[in-house]
Design an enzyme around this catalytic site. Structure first.
Site, PDB file in Angstrom:
ATOM      1  CG  HIS A 155      -0.226   0.043   2.618  1.00  0.00           C
ATOM      2  ND1 HIS A 155      -0.085   1.076   3.138  1.00  0.00           N
ATOM      3  CD2 HIS A 155       0.210  -0.952   3.098  1.00  0.00           C
ATOM      4  CE1 HIS A 155       0.700   1.107   4.339  1.00  0.00           C
ATOM      5  NE2 HIS A 155       0.115  -0.545   4.740  1.00  0.00           N
ATOM      6  CG  ASP A 196       2.472   0.655   7.617  1.00  0.00           C
ATOM      7  OD1 ASP A 196       1.854   0.094   6.924  1.00  0.00           O
ATOM      8  OD2 ASP A 196       1.351   0.698   8.802  1.00  0.00           O
ATOM      9  CD  GLU A 224      -3.788  -1.480   5.208  1.00  0.00           C
ATOM     10  OE1 GLU A 224      -3.946  -2.369   5.930  1.00  0.00           O
ATOM     11  OE2 GLU A 224      -3.761  -1.111   5.678  1.00  0.00           O
ATOM     12  CD  GLU A 225      -1.806   1.825   7.967  1.00  0.00           C
ATOM     13  OE1 GLU A 225      -3.085   1.404   8.185  1.00  0.00           O
ATOM     14  OE2 GLU A 225      -0.782   1.676   7.346  1.00  0.00           O
ATOM     15  CG  ASP A 228       0.563  -3.740   4.810  1.00  0.00           C
ATOM     16  OD1 ASP A 228       1.432  -3.059   5.553  1.00  0.00           O
ATOM     17  OD2 ASP A 228      -0.336  -3.824   4.973  1.00  0.00           O
ATOM     18  CG  HIS A 244       0.052   2.174  12.385  1.00  0.00           C
ATOM     19  ND1 HIS A 244      -1.722   1.112  12.927  1.00  0.00           N
ATOM     20  CD2 HIS A 244       0.541   1.713  11.515  1.00  0.00           C
ATOM     21  CE1 HIS A 244      -1.515   0.673  11.606  1.00  0.00           C
ATOM     22  NE2 HIS A 244      -0.742   0.937  10.299  1.00  0.00           N
TER      23      HIS A 244
HETATM   24 ZN   LIG Z   1       0.131  -1.553   6.293  1.00  0.00          ZN
END
Ligand SMILES: [Zn+2]
Length: 471
Positions: free
Chosen positions: A280, A292, A326-327, A354, A425
């Protein structure tokens, strides 16, 4: 004689057996895959793409200016690397703007806490919200509380994510993140804070998506860092009422246009049949989304690029898809599944990167049962990378996995999730945490799998198609 046994055993026997016409992969293809693997282990294309995306674009939350720059970056990179049919397919994404969040314990012992709003959180009133804290461990424990214990208070989810190679602790801490605020609001809570769904011991909160329930007034939702959650628990352990003051200026700002960016390495004969490699393009906004999922973008792109240079090119087309958003709701994956529904039978296999760029250790494959010997043959080429065959529980990942219920077979490359969830994150998900040698190992695995999948006679069969549920 079963190829299944051979794959884990003698290389010379494998050579004899796979040269038979009935085998889906000939020795020439396996030899080319081994060459590809070694080329990948000496290639830094993926690392360089990760550097470029994190440095020149940076954070790219869906709908943000960074997201738009990432789409332009992707089109330019894929064209420059020689991909065919490079396109940005429009995807509408929600736009949420973070603003600033603050948290402080006001009683019994005043302390400032490191905090981040969860994605989608509303703002507090300008003067903030101050209330007593009620700790709960799980959603079920919250739901069992009498309303008078929760109403007018701030719910604090205390469950701690465990560290593990397979990342299984994430699954148990995500439910409070996703719907903890919605459930707390039903009982009259004024805000929700949580120990983060992540394992960092730095004072860096792990953000992530959350959703409100329809028809319930939303309440602000926050993640603390682990040390700050400890602080809050220490004060609660005194038995005295603990009060927290929270403020936040997040807001929703309608929708924006983003895109799935797609590029292809056309097959030499079966051009319409595709192997989908997904990652992503969007990221959370606190760091630069290095693991990420900039590494994923780099890994699948480099794997496809190396395959383009193989001789001969495989029969089928390798398609890389950089998914939008995606998130925050899988917007790109849902759009892709809708756009390509009618061509789903030409989607021979999908896999996704991912989980950052950490040490690969296993391969799982959800394919037609009679195609498992082919999976074992592919895995045998991954053996020198330390990749074991780990069974059939493959999901295809958050984005590519959306095509699984439509019948597309999937594989998962299992990589070490323990270091990943220290960064996931957070503001610490930055390029300095990326190890070029581990990136190369991931590229090697993806290149081997994609090359052999694109070459294998007969493909991987189809998965059962999930019946559509009424909207
Ligand atoms: Zn991800």
């Amino acid at each position: 004689m079963s190829l299944l046994r051979l794959a884990s055993g003698c290389a010379a026997c494998l050579l004899t057996v796979t040269s038979l016409a009935a085998e889906p992969l000939g020795e020439a293809a396996l030899a080319e895959a081994r060459i590809l693997r070694e080329r990948a282990l000496a290639d830094d294309t993926a690392y360089e793409l990760t550097r470029s995306l994190t440095t020149e674009v940076g954070p790219r939350l869906a709908g943000s200016p960074g997201d738009a720059r990432a789409v332009a970056w992707s089109v330019e990179k894929l064209k420059a690397l020689g991909f065919s049919n490079v396109r940005a397919e429009p995807v509408t994404v929600p736009r949420w703007i973070r603003g600033e969040a603050r948290a402080e314990i006001t009683a019994p012992w005043p302390q400032t806490l490191a905090v981040a709003a969860l994605g989608g959180s509303i703002a507090t009133p300008a003067e903030g919200i101050e209330a007593e804290v009620v700790p709960v461990t799980t959603l079920d424990e919250l739901k069992a509380q009498p309303r008078e214990r929760i109403a007018g208070r701030i719910v604090f989810f205390t469950a701690r994510m465990g560290r593990s190679r397979d990342g299984s602790g994430y699954g148990t801490t995500v439910p409070p993140r996703g719907s903890g605020a919605a459930e707390a609001a039903k009982l009259g809570a004024v805000a929700m804070v949580m120990r983060p769904a992540g394992t960092s011991t730095s004072r860096t909160p792990h953000t992530g998506a959350q959703r409100y329930a329809d028809g319930m007034p939303p309440i602000p939702a926050f993640a603390l860092s682990n040390p700050d959650a400890d602080m809050l628990e220490q004060q609660l352990a005194s038995g005295q009422p603990v009060r927290l003051k929270l403020s936040n200026t997040s807001r929703w700002d309608g929708e924006a246009q983003s895109a799935n960016v797609i590029g292809e390495i056309p097959g030499r004969s079966h051009k319409d049949e595709v192997i989908v490699l997904g990652a992503h393009l969007d990221s959370w906004d606190l760091g630069t989304g290095a693991h990420d999922d900039a590494t994923g973008v780099g890994i699948i792109t480099a794997a496809a690029k190396l395959i383009a240079e193989s001789k001969p090119r495989p029969k089928r087309t390798i398609r890389v898809v950089f998914y939008a958003n995606e998130e925050f709701g899988l917007s790109g994956a849902k759009a892709y599944a809708a756009n390509y529904q009618d061509a789903i039978d030409q989607h021979v296999l999908g896999l996704e990167s991912d989980l950052g760029a950490f040490r690969p250790y296993g391969l799982t494959a959800r394919v037609a049962p009679d195609k498992l010997p082919l999976v074992r043959t592919i895995q045998s080429v991954l053996e020198p990378l330390g990749v074991a065959y780990l069974g059939t529980e493959a999901s295809g990942g958050a984005d590519v996995g959306q095509l699984r219920p439509l019948g597309m077979p999937v594989m998962d490359l299992k990589t070490d999730a323990e270091p990943y969830f220290d960064l996931h994150h957070t503001a610490n998900d930055t390029f300095d945490k990326v190890d070029p040698l581990l990136v190369r190992q991931n590229v090697a695995a993806f290149a081997v799998i994609a090359y052999l999948a694109a070459e294998a006679e007969g493909g991987f069969g189809r998965l059962p198609v999930a019946s559509k549920t009424a909207p």
